[in-house]
Write a protein that holds these residues in place. Structure first.
Motif, PDB file in Angstrom:
ATOM      1  N   GLY A  97     -37.450 139.825-100.583  1.00  0.00           N
ATOM      2  CA  GLY A  97     -38.347 140.694 -99.842  1.00  0.00           C
ATOM      3  C   GLY A  97     -39.710 140.071 -99.577  1.00  0.00           C
ATOM      4  N   ALA A  98     -39.889 138.819 -99.935  1.00  0.00           N
ATOM      5  CA  ALA A  98     -41.189 138.138 -99.781  1.00  0.00           C
ATOM      6  C   ALA A  98     -41.339 137.605 -98.352  1.00  0.00           C
ATOM      7  CB  ALA A  98     -41.282 136.989-100.783  1.00  0.00           C
ATOM      8  N   PRO A  99     -42.550 137.288 -97.930  1.00  0.00           N
ATOM      9  CA  PRO A  99     -42.728 136.638 -96.625  1.00  0.00           C
ATOM     10  C   PRO A  99     -41.917 135.339 -96.572  1.00  0.00           C
ATOM     11  CG  PRO A  99     -44.864 137.040 -97.706  1.00  0.00           C
ATOM     12  CD  PRO A  99     -43.806 137.462 -98.664  1.00  0.00           C
ATOM     13  N   PRO A 100     -41.524 134.904 -95.365  1.00  0.00           N
ATOM     14  CA  PRO A 100     -40.529 133.826 -95.252  1.00  0.00           C
ATOM     15  C   PRO A 100     -40.980 132.490 -95.860  1.00  0.00           C
ATOM     16  CG  PRO A 100     -41.415 134.433 -93.099  1.00  0.00           C
ATOM     17  CD  PRO A 100     -41.924 135.437 -94.065  1.00  0.00           C
ATOM     18  N   PRO A 101     -39.999 131.708 -96.316  1.00  0.00           N
ATOM     19  CA  PRO A 101     -40.302 130.384 -96.863  1.00  0.00           C
ATOM     20  C   PRO A 101     -40.691 129.415 -95.745  1.00  0.00           C
ATOM     21  CG  PRO A 101     -37.940 130.661 -96.682  1.00  0.00           C
ATOM     22  CD  PRO A 101     -38.551 131.975 -96.285  1.00  0.00           C
ATOM     23  N   ASP A 102     -41.506 128.410 -96.084  1.00  0.00           N
ATOM     24  CA  ASP A 102     -41.871 127.379 -95.106  1.00  0.00           C
ATOM     25  C   ASP A 102     -41.388 125.999 -95.538  1.00  0.00           C
ATOM     26  OD1 ASP A 102     -43.566 126.875 -97.187  1.00  0.00           O
ATOM     27  OD2 ASP A 102     -45.411 127.318 -96.094  1.00  0.00           O
ATOM     28  N   ALA A 103     -40.585 125.944 -96.602  1.00  0.00           N
ATOM     29  CA  ALA A 103     -40.085 124.654 -97.087  1.00  0.00           C
ATOM     30  C   ALA A 103     -38.739 124.860 -97.751  1.00  0.00           C
ATOM     31  CB  ALA A 103     -41.067 124.045 -98.094  1.00  0.00           C
ATOM     32  N   CYS A 104     -37.818 123.931 -97.489  1.00  0.00           N
ATOM     33  CA  CYS A 104     -36.526 123.919 -98.181  1.00  0.00           C
ATOM     34  C   CYS A 104     -36.221 122.482 -98.575  1.00  0.00           C
ATOM     35  CB  CYS A 104     -35.415 124.483 -97.302  1.00  0.00           C
ATOM     36  SG  CYS A 104     -33.814 124.518 -98.153  1.00  0.00           S
ATOM     37  N   LEU A 105     -36.349 122.215 -99.874  1.00  0.00           N
ATOM     38  CA  LEU A 105     -36.014 120.895-100.402  1.00  0.00           C
ATOM     39  C   LEU A 105     -34.498 120.796-100.546  1.00  0.00           C
ATOM     40  CD1 LEU A 105     -36.744 118.172-101.794  1.00  0.00           C
ATOM     41  CD2 LEU A 105     -37.026 119.478-103.923  1.00  0.00           C
ATOM     42  N   VAL A 106     -33.932 119.692-100.060  1.00  0.00           N
ATOM     43  CA  VAL A 106     -32.499 119.425-100.162  1.00  0.00           C
ATOM     44  C   VAL A 106     -32.313 118.285-101.161  1.00  0.00           C
ATOM     45  CG1 VAL A 106     -30.415 118.749 -98.889  1.00  0.00           C
ATOM     46  CG2 VAL A 106     -32.233 120.054 -97.723  1.00  0.00           C
ATOM     47  N   ASN A 107     -31.675 118.595-102.288  1.00  0.00           N
ATOM     48  CA  ASN A 107     -31.384 117.585-103.319  1.00  0.00           C
ATOM     49  C   ASN A 107     -29.914 117.234-103.239  1.00  0.00           C
ATOM     50  OD1 ASN A 107     -33.519 119.298-105.678  1.00  0.00           O
ATOM     51  ND2 ASN A 107     -33.955 117.412-104.606  1.00  0.00           N
ATOM     52  N   LEU A 108     -29.585 115.955-103.164  1.00  0.00           N
ATOM     53  CA  LEU A 108     -28.188 115.520-103.084  1.00  0.00           C
ATOM     54  C   LEU A 108     -27.841 114.715-104.333  1.00  0.00           C
ATOM     55  CD1 LEU A 108     -29.623 115.017 -99.963  1.00  0.00           C
ATOM     56  CD2 LEU A 108     -27.190 115.105 -99.460  1.00  0.00           C
ATOM     57  N   TYR A 109     -26.812 115.161-105.050  1.00  0.00           N
ATOM     58  CA  TYR A 109     -26.404 114.549-106.310  1.00  0.00           C
ATOM     59  C   TYR A 109     -25.041 113.913-106.162  1.00  0.00           C
ATOM     60  CZ  TYR A 109     -29.803 117.708-108.594  1.00  0.00           C
ATOM     61  OH  TYR A 109     -30.926 118.384-108.975  1.00  0.00           O
ATOM     62  N   ASP A 110     -24.893 112.644-106.647  1.00  0.00           N
ATOM     63  CA  ASP A 110     -23.546 112.154-106.885  1.00  0.00           C
ATOM     64  C   ASP A 110     -23.233 112.468-108.358  1.00  0.00           C
ATOM     65  OD1 ASP A 110     -24.642 110.168-108.487  1.00  0.00           O
ATOM     66  OD2 ASP A 110     -24.567 108.647-106.909  1.00  0.00           O
ATOM     67  N   ALA A 111     -22.035 112.065-108.831  1.00  0.00           N
ATOM     68  CA  ALA A 111     -21.594 112.499-110.159  1.00  0.00           C
ATOM     69  C   ALA A 111     -22.510 111.980-111.266  1.00  0.00           C
ATOM     70  CB  ALA A 111     -20.157 112.041-110.391  1.00  0.00           C
ATOM     71  N   ASP A 112     -23.264 110.927-111.009  1.00  0.00           N
ATOM     72  CA  ASP A 112     -24.116 110.335-112.055  1.00  0.00           C
ATOM     73  C   ASP A 112     -25.565 110.765-111.965  1.00  0.00           C
ATOM     74  OD1 ASP A 112     -21.935 108.806-112.960  1.00  0.00           O
ATOM     75  OD2 ASP A 112     -22.310 107.333-111.368  1.00  0.00           O
ATOM     76  N   ALA A 113     -25.918 111.563-110.973  1.00  0.00           N
ATOM     77  CA  ALA A 113     -27.326 111.920-110.795  1.00  0.00           C
ATOM     78  C   ALA A 113     -27.714 113.047-111.743  1.00  0.00           C
ATOM     79  CB  ALA A 113     -27.565 112.325-109.346  1.00  0.00           C
ATOM     80  N   ARG A 114     -28.994 113.110-112.064  1.00  0.00           N
ATOM     81  CA  ARG A 114     -29.521 114.206-112.874  1.00  0.00           C
ATOM     82  C   ARG A 114     -30.969 114.436-112.474  1.00  0.00           C
ATOM     83  NH1 ARG A 114     -27.286 112.881-118.113  1.00  0.00           N
ATOM     84  NH2 ARG A 114     -25.673 111.821-116.946  1.00  0.00           N
TER      85      ARG A 114
END
Ligand code: MD6
Ligand code: FE
Length: 200
Positions: A97-114
């Motif tokens: 219900g908050a005012p709209p977001p202005d940022a969307c971070l996209v994190n991409l993981y392979d099987a070894d990422a953390r």
């Protein structure tokens, strides 16, 4: 729901997106990554992240030798980030219900990422929520209070949504590991996490 009663404000909606909605969202993210290629940032200390990143929206989070910040353009292409898809804007509106977001971070993981334990605190107004959507392989998510108390884990599967709100907004959290091969959503495997914020 609130999975941890001693972390009020940490909200979790298991299976919030059905498989068709996950596939549609993945297609939208793939269109965005074609325009804004994922890259591997470095910490301010110069260590590469194991996660690759890109962004959608007027502002994108980034990290390099100069520090953490939000900026309107991709650090390698110099172009503006692609827009946040309407499906994600609607999800944010329904859940917060908050005012709209202005940022969307996209994190991409392979099987070894953390991702190490951190707080999300680079946003201008820290009373506004952060909403996270998980796609693809299941992740072991770790979370604990802002002041450094006990942490505990929760598995985030494809289609799960969670949020840091109110008293949990500055909770410490990270990804211990990815359960490789746990989902067939993403061709070739891996995990994508989308975090929606009001940055500016
Ligand atoms: C991840 N998530 O799930 C990392 N941040 O890959 C986050 O860093 C995060 O899940 C803020 C709010 C929710 C999150
Ligand atoms: Fe975070």
């Amino acid at each position: 729901m609130t999975p941890f009663p001693d972390l009020p404000g940490f909200l979790y909606w298991p299976g919030r997106l059905e498989v068709a909605a996950q596939a549609a969202m993945l297609a939208e993210v793939e269109a965005a990554t074609a325009e804004a290629p994922p890259y591997r940032p470095v910490t301010p200390g110069g260590r590469p992240f194991s996660v690759r990143m890109t962004n959608m929206g007027p502002l994108g989070w980034m990290s390099d030798r100069a520090g953490y910040r939000y900026q309107p353009t991709h650090p390698e292409t110099g172009r503006p980030w692609p827009p946040i898809p309407a499906s994600l804007l609607s999800l944010w509106a329904e859940l917060t219900g908050a005012p709209p977001p202005d940022a969307c971070l996209v994190n991409l993981y392979d099987a070894d990422a953390r991702m190490g334990l951190h707080q999300d605190r680079d946003e201008a107004d820290l009373t506004q929520p952060v909403v996270s959507v998980s796609l693809g392989d299941t992740a072991v998510f770790r979370i604990g209070p802002a002041d450094g108390g006990r942490t505990r884990t929760l598995k985030l599967a494809s289609g799960d949504v969670c949020a840091l709100t109110g008293p949990a907004r500055l909770a410490r959290h990270g990804i211990d590991r990815i359960l490789g091969g746990s989902s067939s959503l993403i061709p070739g495997g891996g995990r994508i996490n989308l975090t929606l914020r009001r940055a500016g």
